[in-house]
Design a protein around this motif. Sequence first.
Motif, short mmCIF file in Angstrom:
data_model
loop_
_atom_site.label_atom_id
_atom_site.label_comp_id
_atom_site.label_asym_id
_atom_site.label_seq_id
_atom_site.Cartn_x
_atom_site.Cartn_y
_atom_site.Cartn_z
N ARG A 135 18.59 -2.66 7.93
CA ARG A 135 18.56 -2.10 7.16
C ARG A 135 16.78 -1.86 7.38
NH1 ARG A 135 17.40 -5.99 2.45
NH2 ARG A 135 16.85 -7.10 4.01
N GLY A 136 16.16 -1.95 8.27
CA GLY A 136 14.26 -1.43 8.45
C GLY A 136 14.00 -2.48 7.22
N ILE A 137 13.79 -3.00 6.50
CA ILE A 137 12.96 -4.34 6.36
C ILE A 137 12.14 -5.05 7.96
CG2 ILE A 137 12.52 -6.25 5.34
CD1 ILE A 137 13.54 -4.32 3.38
N ARG A 138 10.92 -5.22 7.76
CA ARG A 138 9.73 -5.35 9.50
C ARG A 138 9.52 -6.66 8.05
NH1 ARG A 138 4.41 -4.02 8.25
NH2 ARG A 138 3.26 -5.12 10.11
N ASP A 147 1.69 -1.98 5.12
CA ASP A 147 2.25 -2.21 3.97
C ASP A 147 1.33 -0.65 3.24
OD1 ASP A 147 4.49 -2.45 4.33
OD2 ASP A 147 3.66 -5.06 3.24
N ARG A 148 0.18 -0.88 3.30
CA ARG A 148 -1.00 0.14 2.74
C ARG A 148 -1.84 1.16 3.18
NH1 ARG A 148 -3.84 -5.62 2.64
NH2 ARG A 148 -3.94 -6.34 0.53
N SER A 149 -1.11 0.74 5.04
CA SER A 149 -1.88 2.66 5.46
C SER A 149 -0.53 3.65 5.93
CB SER A 149 -1.95 2.13 7.40
OG SER A 149 -2.54 1.32 6.88
N LEU A 150 0.74 2.77 5.89
CA LEU A 150 1.88 4.36 6.39
C LEU A 150 2.39 4.89 5.06
CD1 LEU A 150 4.60 1.61 8.18
CD2 LEU A 150 2.87 3.14 8.88
N VAL A 151 1.68 4.58 3.54
CA VAL A 151 1.65 5.06 2.30
C VAL A 151 1.45 7.42 2.95
CG1 VAL A 151 1.59 3.67 1.36
CG2 VAL A 151 -0.46 4.33 1.36
N ASP A 178 7.68 -2.96 0.39
CA ASP A 178 7.39 -2.96 2.13
C ASP A 178 7.94 -1.41 2.12
OD1 ASP A 178 6.96 -5.64 2.21
OD2 ASP A 178 9.17 -6.53 2.49
N VAL A 179 7.21 -1.05 3.47
CA VAL A 179 7.32 0.24 4.09
C VAL A 179 8.37 -0.14 5.33
CG1 VAL A 179 6.74 2.62 5.14
CG2 VAL A 179 5.05 0.88 3.42
N PRO A 180 9.71 0.53 4.45
CA PRO A 180 11.11 0.57 5.87
C PRO A 180 11.10 1.23 6.80
CG PRO A 180 11.45 2.06 3.99
CD PRO A 180 10.31 1.98 3.17
N GLU A 197 16.39 1.91 0.58
CA GLU A 197 15.80 2.42 -0.11
C GLU A 197 14.26 0.82 -1.08
OE1 GLU A 197 14.95 5.27 -2.09
OE2 GLU A 197 16.18 5.86 -0.19
N ALA A 198 15.24 -0.13 -1.33
CA ALA A 198 14.44 -1.05 -1.12
C ALA A 198 14.62 -2.11 -0.89
CB ALA A 198 14.00 -1.04 -2.83
N PRO A 199 14.58 -3.46 -1.47
CA PRO A 199 14.63 -4.58 -0.22
C PRO A 199 15.46 -5.27 -1.46
CG PRO A 199 12.65 -4.65 0.07
CD PRO A 199 12.85 -4.26 -0.82
#
Length: 208
Positions: A135-138, A147-151, A178-180, A197-199
Amino acid sequence: MRAPGNEHLSKAEWRTRILRARASLSHSEHAEEAAALASAAVSVATPTVCAYLPFGTEPGTVSLLDALVKAGSRVLLPVIPDVPGPLDWAVYTSADELVPGRLRGVREPSGARLGVEAVGAAEVTLVPALGVDRRGIRLGRGAGYYDRSLVFAAPGASLLAVVRAAELVEHLPGQPHDVPMHGALTPAGVVRLPRCEAPDSVERDPGL
């Protein structure tokens, strides 16, 4: 790759299992996978790539970065801040220009710091991971830097978790922040993943 019977492991249990498997690799096995990763990385070379320098038992070596540079990419590497927060970035030129970072074992570029928003210039960002699911969950190490940086990543950027083939699994526990990932870079090549979209499995993780 499905690992039967372990879909409901906690994050801590997944980390223990994956780190143990990485530590069991021989030097030759690690080197073989690193060479394959470097070759696979060429397929995602774009004008600007945010990457990182693997250390310890992480998949890959500096050869991955050199392959991207040789393919014509401007490669940015993370610079870990003094306090928890988004990563800073600097241009990678060669291994000779790397200096010890704030965390033990981590090396960073010695050049100018470009700021936390520099990740937004990258068409592709390679993200360190202990695992990623379909699903893309890392699964990271729990510090929360990415997670703070990929925004700050560009909306159309491709986010690829760098993992061994066995670390692409069916299901990992996740959290709403979590950023997928859009895909995984493995020694066998790039695997594209549907972005979730969300875990649907939320676990409190004090490290994030």
